[in-house]
Each structure stands twice: as C-alpha cells, then as structure tokens.
Design an enzyme around this catalytic site. Structure first.
Site, PDB file in Angstrom:
ATOM      1  CG  ASP A  44      -1.852   1.206   1.222  1.00 30.20           C
ATOM      2  OD1 ASP A  44      -2.928   1.103   0.615  1.00 30.20           O
ATOM      3  OD2 ASP A  44      -1.493   2.254   1.811  1.00 30.20           O
ATOM      4  CE1 TYR A  49       0.492   7.846   3.042  1.00 28.52           C
ATOM      5  CE2 TYR A  49       1.098   5.662   2.265  1.00 28.52           C
ATOM      6  CZ  TYR A  49       0.169   6.514   2.844  1.00 28.52           C
ATOM      7  OH  TYR A  49      -1.049   6.027   3.234  1.00 28.52           O
TER       8      TYR A  49
END
Length: 315
Positions: A44, A49
C-alpha cells in the site's frame, strides 16, 4: 479463512498488506524487500508519503519478466493526493505514481481524502497565516476523472479513503466505475462498526490503516492510550501464544477487514503475516469489540476545518 478478499471488480486482494506511511527514506526499500521475501503480495503506497520511488526500486528487484514474481502476483495500491483533484490533474498524478513505482498499471487507486487543496506542486499549500489553501473542486468531479484511468487501463480499479457513509453514497450516485474499497483508520479503539456495515451492504471492501493503533504517530502524547499495551489484549495474546499485534490483525481479518500494518523491522514484518494459522474464539472477538472508544488517532490538523473533513469525521 482465505488470505484474500474478492473485490466487486473480481480482483483478489490479499487480506494483509505492507503499509508504507511514515516509512523513512532509506528504510522503505528494505521494508518492501523484506515483505516480499516473507510472502507479502500486497503493498500500500501513496504519492503523499514521498517514498514511492524507493518502493519502486524494491519492486523492480522482485517483479517482472525474469524476476521471482509476475506483475499480476503483486497487488499495488496508490492514492491521489488532495492537490490533484482537479480533473485536468488526475491522469498526470496517476502517471507520476506509475513512473515512480516502475509499473504500467496500478491494481487500485484511491482518492486519499474527500477534500481538495489548491492545485500545484506544494504538498501542503498554505496561506501567509499558515492555514491550508483549499480548493472548491468536488470529490465527485475528481471521481469522474479517476474513472477515465480505468477506461485507459492505467488502473484496474478505483476506490476511496477517509470517506464516510454519506460521501460513499454520493459517489455511488454518479459512478460508472463503483468504488471497490474504502480505506479508513480502524482498530479496536475505533472499530467503525456502522461504517463497516454500510460498506458491506454496498459490496465496498474496508481496508484498515493504522490497524494496530499507530503507536509511532509523531504527535502522540505520553498520556494517550497505547493499544498494543492494553492489558486485556495482552491476556488474550498470552492465551493464544501470539503477540498482541497478531491478535489485533486476526480480529480485523475475522471481521472481513483488510489491514496494512506498517513496519520497517524485518522480524515484525514477518510476524504480521503469521495470522492465518489460528482463529479467535467468538467470545474473544466480542471482548475486543468492547474495546471500542471511538478514539481517532489520525486527525491531521491541517485538514480539520475543511467542510468535507468535518463531514467525514462527524456525520
């Protein structure tokens, strides 16, 4: 119980995946390599991020012609960030994710949050007073643009993240390609019973992020409850001769919830996948259900004043 859940798209999504949020640069590549070596087949990711290039470096060593795994043996998710909701930006954002990950398609692409930020390259666009610059772009318009990604073969399926029941219904009312997943914070202190029931009724799979309570969240205060240290959980874990983390992950799985625990420690990555060799008794499931206190650990302060966020949390 199967190690996979079948999505409404027909895809098989592994029940346990590796989460990559908060994985620092220099660590996430080794974490992905350790996960794939341990048997994980679900990774994931998200543009926000800031580590998808490293994830891609790890995938390149394992996946593809002449490698240990075929592309169709690994389920990879990424997410559309809030600054890319304008329909003109959606395809470019997806293609950027694919380039960073070194892939020709994503198995699943989620809208990370219902709210949109001002367009641009800045992850968190701010005004002079430090407040976030929001955009009026509606998530329905972003969704329609995401549907085109399915049509073009860039993604196999699309879904949502941090959406509540009313917002899911809103998307479904205009969708050509229905959302197959809603990824939300979920753990024994925030069991999401009503949302899970609603999603089940719509054949929308729920994925739990921070499934272990996100004990490493940077803003945690010392006096906040730490799920993994809950003595009731420890007592259950001792009876099954499993770790508290394994018990929580098993609780998720028996509820039909996919979970994506994050770790950069090889031993914990391996441990988190060893949850298919035991089952929790119904009494223990009910006991863990009783831990619920509607405690939300992931409340980004930059987003709490946006109308869609307030809707997401409180409605």
């Amino acid at each position: 119980m199967s190690t996979f859940v079948t999505l409404s798209s027909g895809q098989r999504m592994p029940m346990v995946g590796l989460g990559t949020w908060k994985s620092a640069p220099g660590q996430v590549k080794q974490a992905v390599l350790a996960a794939l070596d341990s048997g994980y087949r679900h990774i994931d990711c998200a543009a926000a991020y800031g580590n998808e290039q490293e994830v891609g470096e790890a995938l390149a060593l394992w996946v593809g012609p002449g490698k240990a795994l075929r592309r169709d043996e690994v389920f990879v998710t990424s997410k559309l960030w809030n600054t890319k909701h304008d329909p003109e930006d959606v395809e470019e954002a997806c293609r950027t994710c694919l380039a960073h990950l070194g892939l020709s398609y994503l198995d699943l692409y989620l809208m990370h949050w219902p709210m949109a930020f001002k367009r641009g390259k800045e992850l968190m666009p701010r005004r002079d007073d430090g407040s976030i610059c929001y955009s009026d772009t509606h998530y329905r318009d972003a969704w329609k643009a995401m549907e085109n990604l399915v049509d073009k073969g860039l993604v196999k399926a699309i879904g949502l993240s941090n959406f509540n029941a009313r917002q899911i219904d809103d998307v479904l009312s205009i969708a050509r390609h229905k959302p197959v997943v809603n990824q939300v914070e979920c753990h024994p202190y925030l069991s999401q019973v009503d949302l899970l029931s609603h999603c089940r009724s719509l054949a929308v799979c729920v994925t739990a992020y921070s499934p272990l309570g996100s004990g490493d969240r940077p803003w945690a205060s010392p006096d906040e409850p730490r799920l993994l240290d809950d003595p009731r959980l420890g007592a259950i874990a001792e009876r099954y001769q499993k770790s508290p983390a394994q018990v929580i992950l098993r609780w998720h799985i028996q509820r039909g919830v996919v979970c994506i625990p994050k770790s950069v420690t090889a031993s914990r990555i391996q441990e988190n996948l060893k949850v298919f060799d035991f089952s929790l008794a119904q009494d223990d499931m009910k006991l863990i259900d009783s831990f619920n206190r509607n405690t939300r650990f992931i409340v980004p302060t930059v987003e709490v004043m946006h109308y869609y966020y307030i809707q997401c949390v409180y409605i």
